[in-house]
Design an enzyme around this catalytic site. Structure first.
Site, PDB file in Angstrom:
ATOM      1  N   ASN A 148       0.852  -1.192   0.000  1.00 31.95           N
ATOM      2  CA  ASN A 148       0.000   0.000   0.000  1.00 31.95           C
ATOM      3  C   ASN A 148       0.887   1.242   0.000  1.00 31.95           C
ATOM      4  O   ASN A 148       1.306   1.736   1.042  1.00 31.95           O
ATOM      5  CB  ASN A 148      -0.931  -0.018   1.211  1.00 31.95           C
ATOM      6  CG  ASN A 148      -1.972  -1.105   1.076  1.00 31.95           C
ATOM      7  OD1 ASN A 148      -2.923  -0.964   0.298  1.00 31.95           O
ATOM      8  ND2 ASN A 148      -1.777  -2.206   1.779  1.00 31.95           N
ATOM      9  N   GLU A 149       1.169   1.711  -1.203  1.00 30.20           N
ATOM     10  CA  GLU A 149       2.055   2.856  -1.371  1.00 30.20           C
ATOM     11  C   GLU A 149       1.300   4.152  -1.072  1.00 30.20           C
ATOM     12  O   GLU A 149       0.091   4.132  -0.803  1.00 30.20           O
ATOM     13  CB  GLU A 149       2.598   2.866  -2.805  1.00 30.20           C
ATOM     14  CG  GLU A 149       3.352   1.601  -3.200  1.00 30.20           C
ATOM     15  CD  GLU A 149       4.755   1.494  -2.586  1.00 30.20           C
ATOM     16  OE1 GLU A 149       5.043   2.138  -1.548  1.00 30.20           O
ATOM     17  OE2 GLU A 149       5.579   0.740  -3.153  1.00 30.20           O
ATOM     18  N   LYS A 150       2.033   5.266  -1.129  1.00 29.50           N
ATOM     19  CA  LYS A 150       1.449   6.580  -0.883  1.00 29.50           C
ATOM     20  C   LYS A 150       0.143   6.747  -1.653  1.00 29.50           C
ATOM     21  O   LYS A 150       0.082   6.400  -2.831  1.00 29.50           O
ATOM     22  CB  LYS A 150       2.413   7.677  -1.370  1.00 29.50           C
ATOM     23  CG  LYS A 150       3.615   7.858  -0.488  1.00 29.50           C
ATOM     24  CD  LYS A 150       4.473   9.021  -1.006  1.00 29.50           C
ATOM     25  CE  LYS A 150       5.922   8.903  -0.558  1.00 29.50           C
ATOM     26  NZ  LYS A 150       6.113   8.632   0.860  1.00 29.50           N
ATOM     27  N   THR A 167      10.398   1.780  -3.765  1.00 27.79           N
ATOM     28  CA  THR A 167      10.197   0.347  -3.525  1.00 27.79           C
ATOM     29  C   THR A 167      10.900  -0.472  -4.594  1.00 27.79           C
ATOM     30  O   THR A 167      11.517  -1.505  -4.309  1.00 27.79           O
ATOM     31  CB  THR A 167       8.684   0.038  -3.519  1.00 27.79           C
ATOM     32  OG1 THR A 167       8.083   0.817  -2.481  1.00 27.79           O
ATOM     33  CG2 THR A 167       8.413  -1.435  -3.283  1.00 27.79           C
TER      34      THR A 167
END
Ligand code: F6R
Length: 248
Positions: A148-150, A167
């Site tokens: 769950n990235e920005k 990442t």
């Protein structure tokens, strides 16, 4: 979020494995499946090593364990060196008595047009078991939990995401070059993770100091998905000294 600080990552791994073993045994006594949410990467590796040791030396059984992994690269063949399926087989599943049909990992081989349905089924399978009892998490330098990235909202569910540049840089050595790192992954969402009854996030080393501080002491924001753990009633952080060194 309650924080536990240990001398080093081996101490953390033993403590976390002991908590997981206790839960597995409690659930077995109660005649219930133990639903574990599992992570890959360098952080949980020694937890799995310790669980394998407890299985071999102390008879800890995984017969009643059901597992759901957080994520998998997309696309990804299960046999590939970098696949999370392969990581789990090599570090845990091949060495314990978990039943293969009880293992769930997002499928990186699914055709793109079927991914949305695969993700819905993944969520439904978790719900059908009454949810995850304990979710293990590592922490990305972007603040990701799972992938769950920005920008991942509190209500996000299992889905296909685009990996952050940071990442992909961090994964470059695993793939022998950043250009070979997949651009996407399937991940449980923030809401999937927050629904777990207990959450254990681990972080080690000075590379993680800054993001640990933001996770614990910063605002709750979709810019740092891990910050949502501040709102979880039973989330704990297990850190080594280096990762904890920025906390006030
Ligand atoms: C892995 C996962 C990721 C990692 C994170 C930290 O399943 O979901 O969030 O936990 O990228 O990776 P390591 O532990 O390699 O530093």
């Amino acid at each position: 979020v309650p924080v536990k600080i240990f001398h080093d990552s081996d101490d953390v791994s033993r403590a976390v494995a002991a908590e997981m073993a206790q839960l597995i045994q409690e659930k077995e006594k109660a005649g219930q499946p133990c639903v574990l949410g599992l992570a890959t990467g360098s952080t949980p590796m020694h937890v799995y090593g310790e669980l394998v040791r407890l299985h071999k030396e102390q008879g800890l059984s995984f017969k009643h364990v059901v597992s759901f992994n957080l994520d998998e690269y997309f696309p990804m063949q299960p046999s590939a060196l970098q696949s999370y399926r392969r990581f789990m087989q090599e570090h845990l599943f091949d060495h314990v008595d978990i039943q293969p049909e009880n293992v769930h990992i997002p499928d990186g081989t699914i055709p793109l047009h079927q991914v949305a349905r695969h993700c819905e089924e993944y969520e439904a399978a978790i719900d059908a078991l009454g949810g995850i009892d304990l979710q293990l998490l590592g922490l990305g330098r972007t603040g990701h939990i799972g992938f769950n990235e920005k920008g991942s909202s509190r209500s996000s569910v299992t889905r296909l995401i685009t990996l952050d540049k940071v990442t992909r840089v961090d994964a470059a050595s695993d793939f022998f070059g950043e250009e070979h790192v997949p651009r996407r992954a399937i991940t449980m969402g923030v809401s999937t993770i927050l629904k777990a009854k207990r959450v254990v996030l681990m972080a080690f080393g000075e590379n993680k100091t800054s993001i640990v501080t933001q996770t614990v002491e910063g605002p709750v924001t979709a810019q740092v998905a891990a910050s949502f753990l501040q709102e979880h009633p039973a989330a704990q952080l297990f850190l080594d000294y280096a990762a904890a060194s920025g906390l006030t």
